[in-house]
Design a protein around this motif. Structure first.
Motif, mmCIF file in Angstrom:
data_model
loop_
_atom_site.group_PDB
_atom_site.id
_atom_site.type_symbol
_atom_site.label_atom_id
_atom_site.label_comp_id
_atom_site.label_asym_id
_atom_site.label_seq_id
_atom_site.Cartn_x
_atom_site.Cartn_y
_atom_site.Cartn_z
ATOM 1 N N SER A 1 10.231 25.824 74.794
ATOM 2 C CA SER A 1 9.780 26.725 75.854
ATOM 3 C C SER A 1 10.861 27.791 76.113
ATOM 4 C CB SER A 1 9.508 25.926 77.131
ATOM 5 O OG SER A 1 9.206 26.796 78.196
ATOM 6 N N PHE A 2 10.399 29.018 76.246
ATOM 7 C CA PHE A 2 11.323 30.154 76.380
ATOM 8 C C PHE A 2 10.888 31.005 77.580
ATOM 9 C CE2 PHE A 2 13.101 34.252 75.593
ATOM 10 C CZ PHE A 2 14.228 34.073 74.802
ATOM 11 N N SER A 3 11.812 31.298 78.483
ATOM 12 C CA SER A 3 11.513 32.192 79.609
ATOM 13 C C SER A 3 12.695 33.127 79.835
ATOM 14 C CB SER A 3 11.220 31.389 80.889
ATOM 15 O OG SER A 3 12.365 30.684 81.310
ATOM 16 N N LEU B 1 4.041 43.293 73.629
ATOM 17 C CA LEU B 1 4.513 42.008 73.135
ATOM 18 C C LEU B 1 5.947 42.142 72.630
ATOM 19 C CD1 LEU B 1 1.560 40.414 71.109
ATOM 20 C CD2 LEU B 1 2.578 39.564 73.229
ATOM 21 N N ALA B 2 6.783 41.226 73.047
ATOM 22 C CA ALA B 2 8.141 41.137 72.514
ATOM 23 C C ALA B 2 8.143 40.069 71.424
ATOM 24 C CB ALA B 2 9.123 40.773 73.622
ATOM 25 N N THR B 3 8.696 40.405 70.283
ATOM 26 C CA THR B 3 8.691 39.496 69.137
ATOM 27 C C THR B 3 10.046 38.804 69.005
ATOM 28 O OG1 THR B 3 7.161 40.979 67.998
ATOM 29 C CG2 THR B 3 8.267 39.304 66.660
ATOM 30 N N ILE B 4 10.002 37.486 68.890
ATOM 31 C CA ILE B 4 11.209 36.687 68.702
ATOM 32 C C ILE B 4 11.321 36.357 67.217
ATOM 33 C CG2 ILE B 4 12.468 34.618 69.400
ATOM 34 C CD1 ILE B 4 10.619 34.454 71.838
ATOM 35 N N THR B 5 12.418 36.766 66.602
ATOM 36 C CA THR B 5 12.599 36.531 65.171
ATOM 37 C C THR B 5 13.934 35.844 64.921
ATOM 38 O OG1 THR B 5 13.569 38.732 64.884
ATOM 39 C CG2 THR B 5 11.204 38.519 64.503
ATOM 40 N N SER B 6 13.998 35.143 63.806
ATOM 41 C CA SER B 6 15.235 34.464 63.415
ATOM 42 C C SER B 6 16.158 35.463 62.724
ATOM 43 C CB SER B 6 14.920 33.300 62.478
ATOM 44 O OG SER B 6 14.418 33.801 61.246
ATOM 45 N N GLN B 7 17.327 34.995 62.392
ATOM 46 C CA GLN B 7 18.297 35.846 61.716
ATOM 47 C C GLN B 7 17.780 36.305 60.359
ATOM 48 O OE1 GLN B 7 22.098 33.940 61.237
ATOM 49 N NE2 GLN B 7 23.222 35.866 61.121
ATOM 50 N N ASN B 8 16.887 35.529 59.779
ATOM 51 C CA ASN B 8 16.323 35.869 58.468
ATOM 52 C C ASN B 8 15.056 36.710 58.576
ATOM 53 O OD1 ASN B 8 18.355 34.353 57.200
ATOM 54 N ND2 ASN B 8 17.151 32.461 57.386
ATOM 55 N N GLY B 9 14.675 37.069 59.798
ATOM 56 C CA GLY B 9 13.494 37.906 59.974
ATOM 57 C C GLY B 9 12.197 37.153 60.104
ATOM 58 N N VAL C 1 9.335 35.347 62.105
ATOM 59 C CA VAL C 1 8.813 35.397 63.475
ATOM 60 C C VAL C 1 8.713 33.990 64.034
ATOM 61 C CG1 VAL C 1 6.873 36.055 64.937
ATOM 62 C CG2 VAL C 1 7.547 37.516 63.020
ATOM 63 N N LEU C 2 9.365 33.775 65.185
ATOM 64 C CA LEU C 2 9.378 32.460 65.815
ATOM 65 C C LEU C 2 8.428 32.365 67.002
ATOM 66 C CD1 LEU C 2 13.241 31.882 65.860
ATOM 67 C CD2 LEU C 2 11.603 31.331 64.037
ATOM 68 N N GLY C 3 8.069 33.503 67.591
ATOM 69 C CA GLY C 3 7.184 33.489 68.756
ATOM 70 C C GLY C 3 7.106 34.861 69.406
ATOM 71 N N TRP C 4 6.381 34.909 70.521
ATOM 72 C CA TRP C 4 6.170 36.172 71.218
ATOM 73 C C TRP C 4 6.307 35.970 72.728
ATOM 74 C CZ3 TRP C 4 3.226 34.489 67.148
ATOM 75 C CH2 TRP C 4 3.195 35.299 66.005
ATOM 76 N N LEU C 5 6.628 37.063 73.399
ATOM 77 C CA LEU C 5 6.647 37.089 74.866
ATOM 78 C C LEU C 5 5.755 38.234 75.322
ATOM 79 C CD1 LEU C 5 10.507 36.719 75.512
ATOM 80 C CD2 LEU C 5 8.772 34.925 75.761
ATOM 81 N N ALA C 6 4.851 37.920 76.223
ATOM 82 C CA ALA C 6 3.933 38.949 76.725
ATOM 83 C C ALA C 6 4.557 39.653 77.926
ATOM 84 C CB ALA C 6 2.600 38.320 77.120
ATOM 85 N N ILE C 7 4.696 40.969 77.821
ATOM 86 C CA ILE C 7 5.200 41.787 78.934
ATOM 87 C C ILE C 7 4.000 42.466 79.588
ATOM 88 C CG2 ILE C 7 6.713 43.696 79.605
ATOM 89 C CD1 ILE C 7 8.357 43.153 77.092
ATOM 90 N N PRO C 8 3.679 42.137 80.819
ATOM 91 C CA PRO C 8 2.488 42.722 81.451
ATOM 92 C C PRO C 8 2.721 44.170 81.876
ATOM 93 C CG PRO C 8 3.658 41.362 83.033
ATOM 94 C CD PRO C 8 4.386 41.210 81.729
ATOM 95 N N GLU C 9 1.619 44.891 82.072
ATOM 96 C CA GLU C 9 1.740 46.266 82.555
ATOM 97 C C GLU C 9 2.235 46.263 84.004
ATOM 98 O OE1 GLU C 9 -1.852 48.463 83.032
ATOM 99 O OE2 GLU C 9 -3.034 46.711 83.586
ATOM 100 N N LEU D 1 9.164 38.524 85.125
ATOM 101 C CA LEU D 1 9.414 37.228 84.497
ATOM 102 C C LEU D 1 8.414 37.028 83.364
ATOM 103 C CD1 LEU D 1 10.977 34.547 84.515
ATOM 104 C CD2 LEU D 1 9.214 33.647 86.070
ATOM 105 N N VAL D 2 8.927 36.725 82.180
ATOM 106 C CA VAL D 2 8.058 36.492 81.022
ATOM 107 C C VAL D 2 8.367 35.105 80.463
ATOM 108 C CG1 VAL D 2 7.845 38.932 80.445
ATOM 109 C CG2 VAL D 2 9.718 37.594 79.467
ATOM 110 N N ALA D 3 7.388 34.543 79.796
ATOM 111 C CA ALA D 3 7.568 33.196 79.238
ATOM 112 C C ALA D 3 6.723 33.047 77.980
ATOM 113 C CB ALA D 3 7.161 32.141 80.271
ATOM 114 N N GLY D 4 7.151 32.147 77.139
ATOM 115 C CA GLY D 4 6.424 31.869 75.903
ATOM 116 C C GLY D 4 7.034 30.685 75.189
ATOM 117 N N ASN D 5 6.526 30.410 74.032
ATOM 118 C CA ASN D 5 7.033 29.307 73.210
ATOM 119 C C ASN D 5 7.508 29.856 71.878
ATOM 120 O OD1 ASN D 5 6.366 27.319 75.138
ATOM 121 N ND2 ASN D 5 4.260 27.222 74.363
ATOM 122 N N LEU D 6 8.498 29.208 71.336
ATOM 123 C CA LEU D 6 8.952 29.572 69.999
ATOM 124 C C LEU D 6 9.064 28.330 69.131
ATOM 125 C CD1 LEU D 6 12.260 28.887 69.490
ATOM 126 C CD2 LEU D 6 12.459 30.676 71.207
#
Length: 200
Positions: A88-90, A109-117, A119-127, A139-144
């Protein structure tokens, strides 16, 4: 009886200016005064025009100049969900608006990526809206899904997002502005801690 040899005294010549010369002098004096007043009036108009131009330039540079808002990540926390493959990521997303008009941005959407590129997950940024010369915190939250960490349980990740919106100036003008966010950090999975958070 009058003496025939007695001569009359001649009349003294007029010492004052003749009436026509006096009129010419007065006319010239009035014209000079009028010219002087006109020159003063033109000088005042020129000074007023220069001041107006300076005010317009300063207003345009200071108030109508649109700067790109800054998007950053802060206060990142992670937690185990009970599933070894999901974390869980917040975090808090800040949108700093230095403009003299509010910034209304769309969801992204914010994209979470590893050092190797990977994609591990996303975070939704609301308007939302960031007021004039203020900072909006969300405050944003998601899973990776983390890949294998190093021997110390550290995982280097990066989070990137593109926030698009419009800056509203004087309630009548709207300027499109996109803000990019790119942050890097190191997640320690065994301790659920985050360190070396850096945003550009």
């Amino acid at each position: 009886m009058d003496n025939p040899n007695q001569q009359g005294y001649p009349l003294a010549p007029a010492t004052g200016p003749r009436s026509d010369e006096e009129s010419v002098t007065n006319y010239r004096s009035e014209q000079a005064m009028k010219k002087k007043k006109r020159m003063k009036c033109l000088a005042y108009i020129a000074i007023f025009a220069v001041l107006q131009a300076i005010i317009i330039v300063v207003f345009s540079v200071v108030f109508l100049r649109v700067k790109t808002p800054k998007v950053r990540l802060e206060q990142v926390t992670i937690a185990n969900t009970g599933n070894d493959n999901i974390v869980s990521f917040s975090a808090g997303v800040t949108v700093k608006n230095t403009n003299y008009g509010r910034y209304k941005f769309d969801s992204s959407l914010a994209t979470i990526t590893s050092q190797n590129g990977v994609v591990l997950g996303w975070l939704a940024i609301p308007e939302a809206r960031a007021g004039a010369r203020s900072t909006k915190r969300i405050l944003v939250a998601g899973n990776l899904t983390p890949p294998a960490a190093d021997s110390n349980g550290n995982l280097s990740v990066s989070i990137g997002a593109n926030v698009r919106g419009k800056v509203e100036l004087l309630r009548i003008m709207k300027r499109k502005k996109s803000a990019d966010m790119f942050c890097t950090m190191i997640i320690n999975l065994p301790t659920n801690s985050v360190k070396n958070l850096v945003c550009k």
